[in-house]
Design an enzyme around this catalytic site. Sequence first.
Site, PDB file in Angstrom:
ATOM      1  N   ALA B  92     -11.788 -25.222 -14.857  1.00 16.24           N
ATOM      2  CA  ALA B  92     -11.260 -26.544 -14.507  1.00 16.24           C
ATOM      3  C   ALA B  92      -9.962 -26.853 -15.246  1.00 16.24           C
ATOM      4  O   ALA B  92      -9.217 -27.726 -14.837  1.00 16.24           O
ATOM      5  CB  ALA B  92     -12.300 -27.609 -14.825  1.00 16.24           C
ATOM      6  N   LYS B  93      -9.714 -26.148 -16.340  1.00 16.74           N
ATOM      7  CA  LYS B  93      -8.485 -26.319 -17.136  1.00 16.74           C
ATOM      8  C   LYS B  93      -8.182 -27.788 -17.404  1.00 16.74           C
ATOM      9  O   LYS B  93      -7.050 -28.234 -17.279  1.00 16.74           O
ATOM     10  CB  LYS B  93      -7.315 -25.612 -16.466  1.00 16.74           C
ATOM     11  CG  LYS B  93      -7.548 -24.094 -16.330  1.00 16.74           C
ATOM     12  CD  LYS B  93      -6.330 -23.341 -15.860  1.00 16.74           C
ATOM     13  CE  LYS B  93      -6.558 -21.846 -15.784  1.00 16.74           C
ATOM     14  NZ  LYS B  93      -7.506 -21.413 -14.741  1.00 16.74           N
ATOM     15  N   ARG B  94      -9.205 -28.529 -17.780  1.00 17.58           N
ATOM     16  CA  ARG B  94      -9.015 -29.934 -18.072  1.00 17.58           C
ATOM     17  C   ARG B  94      -8.417 -30.125 -19.458  1.00 17.58           C
ATOM     18  O   ARG B  94      -8.459 -29.214 -20.296  1.00 17.58           O
ATOM     19  CB  ARG B  94     -10.363 -30.678 -17.994  1.00 17.58           C
ATOM     20  CG  ARG B  94     -10.997 -30.691 -16.603  1.00 17.58           C
ATOM     21  CD  ARG B  94     -10.105 -31.320 -15.559  1.00 17.58           C
ATOM     22  NE  ARG B  94     -10.820 -31.656 -14.336  1.00 17.58           N
ATOM     23  CZ  ARG B  94     -10.852 -30.915 -13.225  1.00 17.58           C
ATOM     24  NH1 ARG B  94     -10.195 -29.782 -13.166  1.00 17.58           N
ATOM     25  NH2 ARG B  94     -11.523 -31.325 -12.161  1.00 17.58           N
TER      26      ARG B  94
END
Lengths: 276, 276
Positions: B92-94
């Site tokens: 998700a590379k949040r």
Amino acid sequence: MSRPQLIDQIKQKRTFLCVGLDTDIDKIPEFLKSYPDPVFEFNRRIIDATHDLCIAYKPNAAFYESRGVNGLQSLIATYKYLPKNCLSIIDAKRGDIGNTSDNYAKAFFREDISEMGFDAITVTPYMGNDSVTPYLKYDGKWVILLALTSSVGSKDFQYLETEGEFLYEKVIQKANTWAGADRLMFVVGATKSTEFTNIRKYAPDNFLLVPGVGAQGGSLQDVCKYGMTPDCGLIVNSSRSIIYAGHDENFADAARAEALKLQQQMQAELEKAEII
Amino acid sequence: MSRPQLIDQIKQKRTFLCVGLDTDIDKIPEFLKSYPDPVFEFNRRIIDATHDLCIAYKPNAAFYESRGVNGLQSLIATYKYLPKNCLSIIDAKRGDIGNTSDNYAKAFFREDISEMGFDAITVTPYMGNDSVTPYLKYDGKWVILLALTSSVGSKDFQYLETEGEFLYEKVIQKANTWAGADRLMFVVGATKSTEFTNIRKYAPDNFLLVPGVGAQGGSLQDVCKYGMTPDCGLIVNSSRSIIYAGHDENFADAARAEALKLQQQMQAELEKAEII
């Protein structure tokens, strides 16, 4: 929304306020829980009460994603309800390689497939060029790139010095080679208002999205003193201090009162700068 | 899934393969379109065909979010179908401030409210400490922090030199003060396999999630030569070269054949290193 349209809205409404819709279902008034979609009902009333006092709305995706499918439905309903004369910003802070960012662009810009067609998205710069350019394929849409954030952790990496400059300065310089000030804005945390002079060296024309005025204690006067341009060049966000100003059935009136205070301060700043 | 359990799975299955479920509805075989949820049907068959050859699955959130509510439903169904003996990673590379990251953690870790309870999430480091620590409140869950990516844009910022080191090295050093190797992994792009020696100076024990082997041309042998530890310490991801190996009704068999090739190469590397 184009840059001339945005500037026009600022002048007409005499405000550069963005209302952050960081709507937490655990913080909204109890009586809303009987509605089919309490979060949307909350947002709808906030929007009705503030739309003449602001030029942008910014839902933060995390507050909707945390509720799964129901949350996404609240976000879609909120997007659809946003007035067309306000810049709609999805605060998603996405960042991935090219073909993945293409998909995030679809998620937030392509109303025909995702039911959402925001005007702008916040993006994180760590992965570089690939993370940003897929959004720029959409005419009239904006990328708002994180530069200097108001988070505690901003000092961990954003203030690292490289080639005599801070990392966040490098981010601004590099990103400005990818797109013009008609497509690219930067997030700049208002708790560091003295940094604005510095930032304006590298971003003389870009609009800056400034969080942290209000609940987080930044000074609007300082932000304007150091950050304002002849086109205004500022969108100042306030989330919690507006949307949670009240806790009962009058919450929307309380939100309006807070937004009005900020609008009046902003009008004074716009007049002082002879923008209006 | 704990670190000892992960290591145990690697030894039992003789593989450290992660299958990336970057499932694009426009790229799956036509005959699946007649199913109520074609993307889930595709993923289900890929999982059935590969689960004994890999130790992790990694859906990339963007490919699901791009399809709105339907996409989220495909992601939830896929999560629920993932075998419990595989590490489930949401790519998700949040990255956001603390109370926002709390919400992203709910979105992907709290099955009771979002219907998804992944074992691990990928996180982007730009905003520092705040972006990472909220996920660490969940016992037994992992943060996989971006360090050096295989994207074209990785050179824009990750290779900037600061205090005599590259930014990605600073990220690894700093993050390792926030959590131990039992909770924190790093994403390291396999197209830069000679960098592994360098990375192992700062991350001697952390598992590294390595994308880019396969379709993007990284060399598995180089990754192992420079990156493997006595506990293996590697999870090597392949997405497109496995899931799109075939294009017709035999796509799952084709995916298995590709996964098997990688598993056999990985087994040879594990044997060479005397891990099995």
